[in-house]
Design an enzyme around this catalytic site. Sequence first.
Site, PDB file in Angstrom:
ATOM      1  N   ARG A   2      68.291  79.847  93.781  1.00 40.19           N
ATOM      2  CA  ARG A   2      67.946  78.413  93.744  1.00 40.19           C
ATOM      3  C   ARG A   2      66.433  78.194  93.660  1.00 40.19           C
ATOM      4  NH1 ARG A   2      72.377  75.100  94.976  1.00 40.19           N
ATOM      5  NH2 ARG A   2      73.829  75.863  96.548  1.00 40.19           N
ATOM      6  N   GLU A  41      73.189  64.505  88.740  1.00 37.48           N
ATOM      7  CA  GLU A  41      73.866  65.805  88.881  1.00 37.48           C
ATOM      8  C   GLU A  41      73.013  66.878  88.218  1.00 37.48           C
ATOM      9  OE1 GLU A  41      75.694  67.842  90.241  1.00 37.48           O
ATOM     10  OE2 GLU A  41      77.760  67.787  89.495  1.00 37.48           O
ATOM     11  N   ASP A  47      80.001  70.821  84.191  1.00 41.84           N
ATOM     12  CA  ASP A  47      80.713  71.962  83.607  1.00 41.84           C
ATOM     13  C   ASP A  47      82.112  71.488  83.188  1.00 41.84           C
ATOM     14  OD1 ASP A  47      81.547  74.498  82.947  1.00 41.84           O
ATOM     15  OD2 ASP A  47      81.681  75.245  84.998  1.00 41.84           O
ATOM     16  N   GLY A  52      72.528  71.571  94.535  1.00 41.13           N
ATOM     17  CA  GLY A  52      71.811  72.061  93.348  1.00 41.13           C
ATOM     18  C   GLY A  52      70.829  71.074  92.761  1.00 41.13           C
TER      19      GLY A  52
HETATM   20  P1  IMP Z   1      82.217  70.794  87.367  1.00 39.24           P
HETATM   21  O1  IMP Z   1      82.983  70.052  88.416  1.00 39.24           O
HETATM   22  O2  IMP Z   1      83.017  71.942  86.801  1.00 39.24           O
HETATM   23  O3  IMP Z   1      81.666  69.900  86.270  1.00 39.24           O
HETATM   24  O4  IMP Z   1      81.024  71.514  88.060  1.00 39.24           O
HETATM   25  C1  IMP Z   1      79.932  70.886  88.571  1.00 39.24           C
HETATM   26  C2  IMP Z   1      79.292  71.730  89.647  1.00 39.24           C
HETATM   27  O5  IMP Z   1      79.600  73.118  89.467  1.00 39.24           O
HETATM   28  C3  IMP Z   1      77.776  71.660  89.585  1.00 39.24           C
HETATM   29  O6  IMP Z   1      77.291  70.651  90.411  1.00 39.24           O
HETATM   30  C4  IMP Z   1      77.368  73.032  90.067  1.00 39.24           C
HETATM   31  O7  IMP Z   1      77.311  73.027  91.484  1.00 39.24           O
HETATM   32  C5  IMP Z   1      78.490  73.942  89.675  1.00 39.24           C
HETATM   33  N1  IMP Z   1      78.200  74.671  88.401  1.00 39.24           N
HETATM   34  C6  IMP Z   1      78.854  74.563  87.235  1.00 39.24           C
HETATM   35  N2  IMP Z   1      78.330  75.367  86.306  1.00 39.24           N
HETATM   36  C7  IMP Z   1      77.301  75.995  86.913  1.00 39.24           C
HETATM   37  C8  IMP Z   1      76.324  76.945  86.471  1.00 39.24           C
HETATM   38  O8  IMP Z   1      76.276  77.382  85.307  1.00 39.24           O
HETATM   39  N3  IMP Z   1      75.427  77.353  87.392  1.00 39.24           N
HETATM   40  C9  IMP Z   1      75.404  76.883  88.680  1.00 39.24           C
HETATM   41  N4  IMP Z   1      76.281  75.998  89.127  1.00 39.24           N
HETATM   42  C10 IMP Z   1      77.226  75.546  88.256  1.00 39.24           C
END
Ligand code: IMP
Length: 195
Positions: free
Chosen positions: A185, A119, A123, A64
């Site tokens: 994307r 990053e 999330d 991403g």
């Molecule tokens: P985390 O481990 O929950 O912090 O998530 C991080 C990863 O989740 C990011 O690098 C994204 O690939 C994916 N992600 C989390 N939220 C979103 C979103 O709203 N849209 C797209 N990808 C997301």
Amino acid sequence: MTEEGILNKVETPRPVGVLIGIGSMEKRVLIPRQEIQSKVKDLARRISSDYAGKEPILIGILNGVVFFFAELVMSLSIPSKIDFIRVSSYGSSKASSGTIHLVKDLELPVKGQDLIVVEDIVDTGLTLNYLVRNLKSREPASLKICALIDKTERREQEVAIDYCGFKVQEGFIVGYGLDYAEQYRYLPDIWVLTE
Ligand code: IMP
């Protein structure tokens, strides 16, 4: 951040052929391209000033981050090196599986180097917590985090983001490299999906 320019997918300025088959999910522009570009320049200015006289390694978390990473690195006024790492992703769901696996490792040695992990969106915080632990065990000289979007509502593990682009509270964000089940994307703006 602006709520202006609210569009649905039919009005997206892309060739019609590209829009076929993107499904029935509605979405609206959350952050227009121009606002993204100006934020990336700000972040690059801050990083260039903080790392003056150094040559950090910027580590992009695939996939991403690609557009953000490229614009950020090219906007720096200091020399840098780049490398990429990839961890297991959400697959075709909007919810994290909660388990992080390293899918592609770095290729550069990072011991004694200044690292900036880049990053697209934070999330729950699980991905960055895992990567910070993993990278710190390789004994870099320093490690900082740059994230384009800090999405706070579902945070499970604290992440100290040193360079943050935008804060959003909630919603599933796509475009500018971010996907939902590998869709969207390619969109140049940042959009939020609406049910
Ligand atoms: P985390 O481990 O929950 O912090 O998530 C991080 C990863 O989740 C990011 O690098 C994204 O690939 C994916 N992600 C989390 N939220 C979103 C979103 O709203 N849209 C797209 N990808 C997301």
